[in-house]
Design an enzyme around this catalytic site. Structure first.
Site, PDB file in Angstrom:
ATOM      1  N   ASP A   1       0.824  -1.225   0.000  1.00  0.00           N
ATOM      2  CA  ASP A   1       0.000   0.000   0.000  1.00  0.00           C
ATOM      3  C   ASP A   1       0.853   1.269   0.000  1.00  0.00           C
ATOM      4  OD1 ASP A   1      -1.875   1.995   0.559  1.00  0.00           O
ATOM      5  OD2 ASP A   1      -2.313   1.270   2.590  1.00  0.00           O
TER       6      ASP A   1
ATOM      7  N   HIS B   1      -3.559   4.387   6.929  1.00  0.00           N
ATOM      8  CA  HIS B   1      -2.507   3.885   6.038  1.00  0.00           C
ATOM      9  C   HIS B   1      -1.123   4.082   6.639  1.00  0.00           C
ATOM     10  CE1 HIS B   1      -5.271   3.288   2.628  1.00  0.00           C
ATOM     11  NE2 HIS B   1      -5.897   4.341   3.107  1.00  0.00           N
TER      12      HIS B   1
HETATM   13 ZN   LIG Z   1      -8.234   1.584  -0.243  1.00  0.00          ZN
HETATM   14 ZN   LIG Z   2      -9.207   0.888   2.873  1.00  0.00          ZN
END
Ligand SMILES: [Zn+2]
Ligand SMILES: [Zn+2]
Length: 561
Positions: free
Chosen positions: A191, A364
């Site tokens: 990510d 994140h």
């Molecule tokens: Zn996402």
């Molecule tokens: Zn997500």
């Protein structure tokens, strides 16, 4: 023949959202996620953007299953459109699957095989074995995936952060990631969303503590607006309400639905009696009221917008009230959210939001977390995923910092494929990929969702009609018309002028209050264009109404595309 596995991103590499990755071996395909993206301002009239499924569906029976990493729309939102064209089994953690089940019900798609799986359960599908691995994220029950393929193990992190102190105690599975790294991972897809942020992403628990400090000193009503999918944030608010002897009303359909689903499955603990119906809460003294609401992105008609405008049926926001926007503002929504914040202040409320208080953390991983993931996995090859080009590039550079040589890092976007053998990897191109536009659910609530994909655009063409209006609903500029593939402009300037006049008259014939309503206005423009083009050309083009609102009353220039 030497085995070959291909990693094929259909979305999410080159944009935020739209996440979908295919893994291919021989004639078998599995998909990781199937998400949508909300359109930019340059696609008005379009409700969603979904990936191009052409490659996934090219060979009948090839697509064997979809594996979901978590329940955010940018990972599950396009599923109904895929499932309408191929009924494949869908795997995900229990909460993710529950969210999907609700979604499929709304799309009237029964009989889909939904399978809830838990971390460390190993699922065999064709030549693949898939194992979910716990990660932390801004929704409960998120996982990454370890996919064993004929060329080795591929690890896909999904969206993740490394929260050392998650609210539900479900730590990221460092042990599994470490073990995988020790055993050898061929490809890591990780990510990239927050690659620009230095350091570590803070823990969700820190937000709970910060919110607690606000609850402690608040004397009036507390309104918390956040994403309905942020189960941990909802949990924090419910606990605080119980601790400070307040009651909570849930505002917003998705808020009610998600609380019900998450509580049923045990992902959310609702303290006894803390949630009450809206009308009951409204009867209580403000000091006992907590409103948990959607609308943190300024969505019109959300409870928060209505309260800011003084139009809510039950609650009038005023001095002494505390409004907490406990979420990030999605780029593109700043202006609308800003307007709501101003209105709330004007009513005398105190407003806390990401820029002026610590009321939110990201879901994140930041740079140091991303490096840690790279160091745990130590993959042979690395593909940054989930981000615009700049994020993917930033992540590739970060990988270089932890020692991955450039020949092992593949900076690729949708439409490319990574071909992996047991000894090498190369990028090839030529996969059909792109953004497919989904245009509304039709007028009224009935009828199938209309998918106007690029074939339709190619066959029937497109007409864009743009107009600029001011705050009073007066037309400042336009309408202007642009068309592609409907009629040759040179031969038909007169016809386009006729169309322009028709739209102009239709708009002029509306009440100014109707013109101020974007939906009504765009529907009128769309209808007028469609009727005209159908009558004259026997075609049904995609019509894109574009409405530009200017804040003041003055003239404005129309931006040419
Ligand atoms: Zn996402
Ligand atoms: Zn997500």
């Amino acid at each position: 023949m030497e085995p070959l596995v291909r990693l094929i991103p259909l979305g999410g590499l080159g944009e935020i959202g739209l996440n979908m990755m295919l893994v291919e071996s021989g004639d078998d395909l599995i998909a990781v996620d199937c998400g949508l993206m909300f359109p930019d301002d340059d696609l008005p009239g379009i409700d969603y953007v979904i990936p191009d499924f052409t490659y996934a569906l090219a060979k009948p029976g090839a697509l064997r299953a979809v594996f979901l990493t978590h329940g955010h729309e940018d990972h599950i939102g396009a599923l109904p459109y895929l499932l309408k064209r191929a009924r494949v089994p869908v795997y995900g953690s229990p909460l993710t699957i529950a969210f999907v089940a609700e979604k499929l019900r709304e799309h009237d798609l029964p009989d889909v095989e939904l399978r809830a799986i838990r971390p460390h359960e190993r699922i065999e599908v064709g030549p693949f074995t898939v194992e979910p691995l716990r990660v932390t994220h801004s929704i409960a029950d998120g996982v990454g995936l370890a996919i064993t393929t004929p060329v080795g193990v591929i690890v896909h992190t999904g969206d993740f952060k490394l929260d050392p102190n998650p609210l539900d105690g479900e730590l990221p599975d460092y042990e599994a990631f470490t073990t995988l790294g020790d055993q050898g991972v061929m490809v890591l897809c990780s990510d990239s969303t927050n690659v620009d942020r230095p350091g570590h992403t803070r823990s969700e628990s820190d937000v709970g503590v910060a919110l607690g400090e606000r609850f402690e000193v608040a004397h009036g009503r507390i309104i918390v607006a956040t994403f309905a999918s942020h189960i941990h944030r909802l949990q924090a608010v419910l606990r605080l309400a119980a601790r400070f002897d307040r009651r909570v009303a849930l505002l917003g359909r998705s808020m009610e639905r998600n609380v019900r689903v998450a509580a049923d499955l045990g992902y959310l603990t609702v303290p006894d009696g803390v949630i009450v119906p809206i009308d009951e809460l409204a009867e209580m003294p403000p000091a006992r009221q907590v409103i948990l609401s959607t609308g943190s992105q300024g969505e019109p008609n959300s409870a928060l917008s209505l309260m800011a405008a003084g139009d809510h049926k039950y609650f009038e926001v005023g001095p002494g009230d505390l409004v907490i926007l406990s979420s990030r503002v999605i780029p593109g929504n700043e202006r609308t959210v800003g307007r709501i914040i101003n209105d709330l202040y004007r009513r005398g409320a105190e407003v806390l939001y990401e820029d002026n208080a610590f009321v939110h953390v990201s879901g994140h991983a930041s740079q140091e977390d991303l490096k840690l993931m790279l160091n745990l996995i130590r993959p042979r090859f690395f593909v940054p995923v989930h981000g615009e080009y700049r994020h993917l590039l930033g992540h590739a550079r970060l990988a270089a910092e932890v020692g991955l040589t450039p020949d092992r890092v593949f900076l690729m976007e949708d439409g490319a494929a990574l071909e992996v053998t047991k000894s090498a990897a190369t990028v090839v191109g030529g996969i059909p990929a792109g953004r497919v536009l989904v245009d509304g659910k039709g007028v009224g609530d009935v009828g199938p969702v209309v998918l106007r994909d690029r074939e339709l655009l190619a066959e029937e063409g497109m007409v864009a009609v743009a107009i600029v209006i001011d705050v009073d609903g007066r037309v400042v500029a336009g309408p202007t018309i642009a068309s592609r593939g409907v009629v040759y402009v040179k031969e038909s300037e007169a016809l386009l002028e006729e169309l322009r006049l028709a739209v102009s008259q239709a708009v002029a014939g509306m009440e100014s209050v109707e013109r101020r309503d974007r939906e009504v206005l765009s529907e009128r423009m769309r209808f007028t264009v469609r009727r005209f083009v159908t009558q004259r050309f026997q075609r049904k083009p995609v019509v894109l109404p574009m409405i530009l609102e200017i804040d003041g009353h003055g003239p404005s220039r129309l931006k040419e595309a």
